[in-house]
Design an enzyme around this catalytic site. Structure first.
Site, short mmCIF file in Angstrom:
data_model
loop_
_atom_site.label_atom_id
_atom_site.label_comp_id
_atom_site.label_asym_id
_atom_site.label_seq_id
_atom_site.Cartn_x
_atom_site.Cartn_y
_atom_site.Cartn_z
CB CYS B 86 -8.05 0.37 -3.66
SG CYS B 86 -6.83 1.75 -3.45
CG HIS B 196 -5.18 -3.26 -4.52
ND1 HIS B 196 -6.62 -2.97 -5.30
CD2 HIS B 196 -4.69 -2.18 -4.59
CE1 HIS B 196 -6.75 -1.70 -5.57
NE2 HIS B 196 -5.49 -1.17 -5.02
CD GLU B 198 -7.90 -6.34 -6.35
OE1 GLU B 198 -7.96 -6.39 -5.13
OE2 GLU B 198 -7.88 -4.98 -6.69
#
Lengths: 80, 222
Positions: B86, B196, B198
């Site tokens: 990002c 994302h 994660e």
């Protein structure tokens, strides 16, 4: 003191969705015949010293290293 | 494998990234502050998401000029793995570690949702836990994820098989050219991506499609 104005604009062919939205706003206000709007940035910079040619080369370096992203933007430097 | 997370003012996904790396690797990553001029000896450096420097000038532009990024660039040139997610992707582009630029979303709207990604190249250290052509779920949350590169750069990215992920099934959330969601560097050790991973690594997240990316980067896949 040397004063300069740096103008950063999008390169031709790079889509400018913000410019398109501004076009829509102008047309909503009743301005007809706006063919296109491209949004850019202006930086007014004041430099110490009197050497205008050194200032110009410094300002160009600033554009290339930070103020403009040369992948998508052009710049111009005007000493005032 | 040891990892480090780069911290800059205005990032806000750093805790998510540290939590993901800690859970997957079993040990917490080192953290490096923007003014640090060296990075501990690690195998993976991660630049997380957020809004470094309030997105002033251009997303990632100021962060990319901070001292820590010179150390990141040196590490990348030595072959250390670098992942930018990002805002981290925006910073890697602004730092010149990856080609192209990320512009305002074509819709002009901030997008926060889940998209589908197609694994285009499964031969990178980051994607080897997936199969080429596999579709995975992944969250996105950004305002400036519209990837752009000129025709020559795009041809080079495709010719060198450097597009790692594409938005799949019509889920392109930002207008990125050729649906590009992630690219890797020439040597393949640097990857930038807008989504994302994660945030999708365990059951509590509602899925773990992002986990294999970190397992690959941390040498935890066979």
């Amino acid at each position: 003191m040397i004063r300069a104005r740096i103008t950063v604009t999008l390169k031709n062919g790079v889509l400018d969705p913000q410019g398109k939205a501004i076009e829509g706003g102008l047309s909503a206000l009743g301005f007809s015949g706006v063919h296109s709007v491209r949004q850019g940035k202006v930086f007014d910079v004041e430099l110490d010293g009197v050497d205008r040619s050194a200032a110009e080369s410094d300002l160009k370096a600033m554009c290339e290293k930070l103020l403009a992203n040369l992948v998508i933007e052009n710049y111009s430097v005007d000493l005032l | 494998m040891k990892s480090a997370v780069v911290l800059l003012p205005g990032l806000n996904r750093d805790r998510d990234m540290i939590a993901a790396l800690t859970k997957i690797a079993g040990t917490p990553p080192a953290t490096v502050w923007q003014t640090d001029t060296s990075i501990p000896a690690v195998d993976l450096i991660v630049i997380p998401g957020g809004f470094s420097y309030g997105d002033y000038l251009r997303c990632g532009a100021i962060a990319a000029r901070m001292p820590v990024m010179r150390a990141v660039a040196e590490a990348a040139h030595r072959g250390v793995r670098v992942l930018g997610v990002c805002n981290g992707f925006q910073i890697l582009l602004e730092a010149g570690l990856l080609p192209g630029a990320l512009m305002r979303n074509a819709s002009l709207k901030f997008v926060c949702k889940e998209v589908m990604l197609e694994v285009v190249n499964a031969d990178t250290v980051f994607t080897r836990g997936y199969a080429a052509g596999q579709a995975i779920r992944c969250p996105v949350a950004h305002h400036d994820g519209n990837y752009f590169a000129d025709a020559q750069t795009l041809a080079r990215l495709k010719g060198e098989n450097r597009i790692a992920f594409r938005y799949a099934g019509g889920s392109n959330p930002n207008g990125s050219i050729e649906d590009i969601a992630a690219i890797v560097s020439e040597k393949g050790n640097v990857m930038g991506m807008m989504p994302h991973p994660e945030n999708l690594i365990e059951a509590a997240h509602g899925g773990s499609d992002g986990r294999a990316l970190f397992e690959g980067a941390l040498d935890m896949v066979a």
